[in-house]
Write an enzyme that holds these catalytic residues in place. Structure first.
Site, PDB file in Angstrom:
ATOM      1  N   ARG A 198      18.479  75.203 -86.149  1.00 25.52           N
ATOM      2  CA  ARG A 198      19.905  75.433 -85.991  1.00 25.52           C
ATOM      3  C   ARG A 198      20.787  76.266 -87.083  1.00 25.52           C
ATOM      4  NH1 ARG A 198      22.785  70.243 -84.254  1.00 25.52           N
ATOM      5  NH2 ARG A 198      21.083  68.888 -84.632  1.00 25.52           N
TER       6      ARG A 198
ATOM      7  N   LEU B 146      23.133  59.467 -84.785  1.00 25.44           N
ATOM      8  CA  LEU B 146      23.257  58.090 -83.959  1.00 25.44           C
ATOM      9  C   LEU B 146      22.348  57.022 -84.408  1.00 25.44           C
ATOM     10  CD1 LEU B 146      24.851  59.627 -80.673  1.00 25.44           C
ATOM     11  CD2 LEU B 146      26.009  58.513 -82.606  1.00 25.44           C
TER      12      LEU B 146
END
Ligand SMILES: Cc1cc2nc3c(=O)[nH]c(=O)nc-3n(C[C@H](O)[C@H](O)[C@H](O)COP(=O)(O)OP(=O)(O)OC[C@H]3O[C@@H](n4cnc5c(N)ncnc54)[C@H](O)[C@@H]3O)c2cc1C
Length: 295
Positions: free
Chosen positions: A44, A146
């Site tokens: 990314r 997470l």
């Protein structure tokens, strides 16, 4: 990546690229192959820099991510929220491309902790995005945050439970004395500084950095820090003032860490040091050094 600013920071998950989404210029042509042989599946940070580069080259407000070549049912099944959200803006992603811009949605780095989420301040634990556990390198792998929150949250709870009997009760919090301050009559100071901070952090500490840009940002964040400190000492605190103060502190840490890095690795890319150092080294700021880092 997110929808352009008028769509109030709605994130387009990387999974759209993962499922075959193609990045396109306003003329409909693809461009990622010019930046990385992995094309749209490049990491990314490389994709964000490529989009940033093409937007600046073309003077474009946004570029496009196109998944409309996939069957409509597939798109609606895999990306129901994005499908509905875009439809709300009059964009049917089963037929047309999604306008996108690069967006910051995670902070790599943070307060150093050990495998039990303990910091080097006795009885202070840190879990989640605020922590630096060493699990994420210079670029976070999708869906690992997470997971880290869960694993370290559990580790912290286990350690606190184990030590509970030895932890003394917290000291009495002193009464909050507001006798020397008054209500602010200039809340515009907070919204103005917030906007200013957002703009120069994006422009000078964003996707492509230089030492000059970082130094400019350092100069501005020091001014902001002084102004907010003065505001804080004279006016009644509000949530916005506290949040702005925290944002300025974190921005200062990001700038100081970036100024220390003499290489480009993952999310940190600087035109002054475009290559990788041979040795991988964390940038660690400790209170003393952090304070003496003014350029
Ligand atoms: C749009 C988006 C998509 C993402 N997608 C993914 C994904 O697919 N997979 C993945 O692994 N990660 C993803 N992430 C990253 C992940 O969501 C976060 O890293 C994670 O939620 C961090 O959890 P946290 O508890 O550390 O912090 P947060 O979830 O940010 O919670 C911090 C809480 O502290 C509160 N708070 C802040 N300051 C104060 C204060 N001074 N006093 C009291 N309370 C305060 C805030 O209001 C907030 O409720 C995504 C993030 C974003 C923004």
């Amino acid at each position: 990546m997110s929808l352009p600013p008028h769509a109030k920071s709605f994130l387009i998950t990387e999974a759209v690229r993962g499922e075959g989404g193609l990045l396109k210029l306003p003329d409909g042509s693809r461009f990622m192959d010019r930046f990385d042989e992995r094309g749209e599946l490049a990491p990314r940070d490389i994709v964000a820099r490529a989009i940033d580069h093409e937007m600046k080259r073309l003077g474009a407000d946004h570029l496009y991510l196109d998944i409309s070549h996939k069957p409509a049912d597939f798109i609606k099944h895999h990306f129901p929220t994005i499908y509905e959200k875009c439809l709300g803006f009059g964009i049917d992603i089963t037929r047309e491309p999604i306008p996108v811009v690069p967006a910051a949605h995670y902070t790599c780095g943070g307060i150093m902790s050990d495998e039990r989420a303990r910091t080097d301040v006795n009885q202070l634990y840190v879990v989640g995005e605020a922590a630096f556990t060493g699990l994420h390198g210079a670029n976070r792998m999708a869906s690992n945050s997470l997971l880290e929150c869960l694993v370290y949250g559990r580790a912290a709870a286990a350690d606190i439970t184990r030590r509970e009997a030895d932890i003394p009760p917290p000291p009495e919090a002193p009464d909050w004395d507001e006798s020397q301050v008054r209500d602010s009559d200039e809340d515009v100071v907070i919204s103005h500084n917030w906007d200013e901070l957002r703009h120069f952090m994006w422009d000078y500490v964003g996707i492509v950095r230089t030492t000059k840009r970082l130094q400019r940002a350092k100069h501005r964040v020091d001014l902001l820090s002084a102004e907010i400190g003065e505001f804080y000492s004279n006016y009644r605190v509000t949530n916005d003032l506290l949040e702005l103060r925290n944002l300025v502190t974190v921005s200062d840490l990001i700038i100081c860490a970036a100024l220390q890095r003499r290489e480009s690795r993952g999310l940190h890319y600087t035109l002054d040091y475009p290559g990788l150092l041979n040795e991988v080294r964390d940038t660690v700021l400790v209170p003393t050094t952090y304070r003496t880092l003014a350029p």
